[in-house]
Write a protein that holds these residues in place. Structure first.
Motif, PDB file in Angstrom:
ATOM      1  N   UNK A  69       0.834  -1.196   0.000  1.00 39.84           N
ATOM      2  CA  UNK A  69       0.000   0.000   0.000  1.00 39.84           C
ATOM      3  C   UNK A  69       0.872   1.250   0.000  1.00 39.84           C
ATOM      4  N   UNK A  72       2.425   1.862  -3.340  1.00 33.55           N
ATOM      5  CA  UNK A  72       1.468   2.438  -4.285  1.00 33.55           C
ATOM      6  C   UNK A  72       1.248   3.915  -3.967  1.00 33.55           C
ATOM      7  N   UNK A  73       1.297   4.212  -2.685  1.00 33.66           N
ATOM      8  CA  UNK A  73       0.990   5.549  -2.204  1.00 33.66           C
ATOM      9  C   UNK A  73       2.117   6.528  -2.515  1.00 33.66           C
ATOM     10  N   UNK A  87      -4.342  -0.356  -5.182  1.00 31.88           N
ATOM     11  CA  UNK A  87      -5.380   0.295  -4.381  1.00 31.88           C
ATOM     12  C   UNK A  87      -6.726  -0.415  -4.538  1.00 31.88           C
TER      13      UNK A  87
ATOM     14  N   UNK B 108      -8.362   5.381   1.095  1.00 28.37           N
ATOM     15  CA  UNK B 108      -7.761   4.740  -0.081  1.00 28.37           C
ATOM     16  C   UNK B 108      -8.484   5.183  -1.351  1.00 28.37           C
ATOM     17  N   UNK B 111      -7.355   8.598  -2.269  1.00 32.69           N
ATOM     18  CA  UNK B 111      -6.035   8.588  -2.880  1.00 32.69           C
ATOM     19  C   UNK B 111      -6.071   8.045  -4.301  1.00 32.69           C
ATOM     20  N   UNK B 112      -6.945   7.071  -4.512  1.00 30.62           N
ATOM     21  CA  UNK B 112      -7.074   6.510  -5.857  1.00 30.62           C
ATOM     22  C   UNK B 112      -7.501   7.596  -6.841  1.00 30.62           C
ATOM     23  N   UNK B 115      -4.546   9.837  -7.613  1.00 28.90           N
ATOM     24  CA  UNK B 115      -3.601   9.178  -8.524  1.00 28.90           C
ATOM     25  C   UNK B 115      -4.131   9.263  -9.953  1.00 28.90           C
TER      26      UNK B 115
END
Lengths: 120, 120
Positions: A69, A72-73, A87, B108, B111-112, B115
């Motif tokens: 995680x 990815x972050x 995610x 999450x 954040x997705x 991104x």
DNA sequence: TACAACCTTAGACCCTACTCTAATGTTGCA
DNA sequence: TGCAACATTAGAGTAGGGTCTAAGGTTGTA
């Protein structure tokens, strides 16, 4: 900031922070300009990461899942598609956990009714 | 039934079942009328208990919490009020877990979106 | 300059929840 | 009766996630 301040900010002990650093979840830096000591310095990104670690652990993610995680972050090595894939995977596993929790909740609530009704 | 059948019925290995028995989660009985061996016999209640153990473990309950739950569920030593208290406690902790899962999920998902939008 | 309060590393230890091994005994079928 | 497939116990080993200790070095203030 140094490890003690980081520890106070996050509520995670210095021991555990060092453990996470060895595990590869976070990274401090040594300042080149300081020659007299080997102290590690941590920035606000590390604070954020430790908060995420705490949250993710509390819902049952393992450190190894949390590592994915965090990569990815924060990692620059991953492209958008790869990050989104990680995610999405975590989002699905959270939904599964919620579903299971609701099932067990139903089971316990059902049994509670039985106990109350039948005095058993 | 003997341990092998119990294992097959529940998908839990005989080793682990013995571990749970030592831990005090379940109990088999030796039949008085059989003198030639010391085999333990298990009934359907044990099957139910093992299923509950599996479910409760999957949502992150520890064996020690599961022991409390099983005692509330099956013990004759507890009165109704005590049983309901234990069950209520577990229901609350399940609700808390669900709440935390939803929070991390939001984090999450947020954040997705970042991104995806910023290509970062 | 003394001293408390920091920092570092390596490595030992702890708890949970298994998982496996070894040594030994029992059962059921060809 | 031989033998595979069961059963038992004690105890050792493992993985994950810390937690602690010892032995040392550094810093800041009185």
């Amino acid at each position: 900031m140094l490890i003690n301040e980081l520890s106070k900010k996050t509520g995670i002990t210095a021991h555990t922070i060092r453990y996470y650093e060895r595990y590869g979840l976070i990274k401090g830096v040594r300042k080149n300009e300081i020659k007299s000591n080997k102290y590690y310095h941590y920035d606000d990104e590390v604070v954020e990461k430790l908060q995420l670690i705490r949250d993710a652990k509390s819902i049952g993610f393992t450190l190894s899942e949390i590592k994915q995680l965090l990569d990815a972050w924060f990692s620059k090595k991953f492209n958008v598609a790869k990050k989104v894939a990680v995610l999405d995977e975590k989002l699905i596993s959270i939904d599964e956990k919620i579903k299971q929790l609701k099932e067990v909740k139903k089971l316990i609530a059902q049994f509670k009714r039985e106990v109350e009704e039948n005095d058993c």
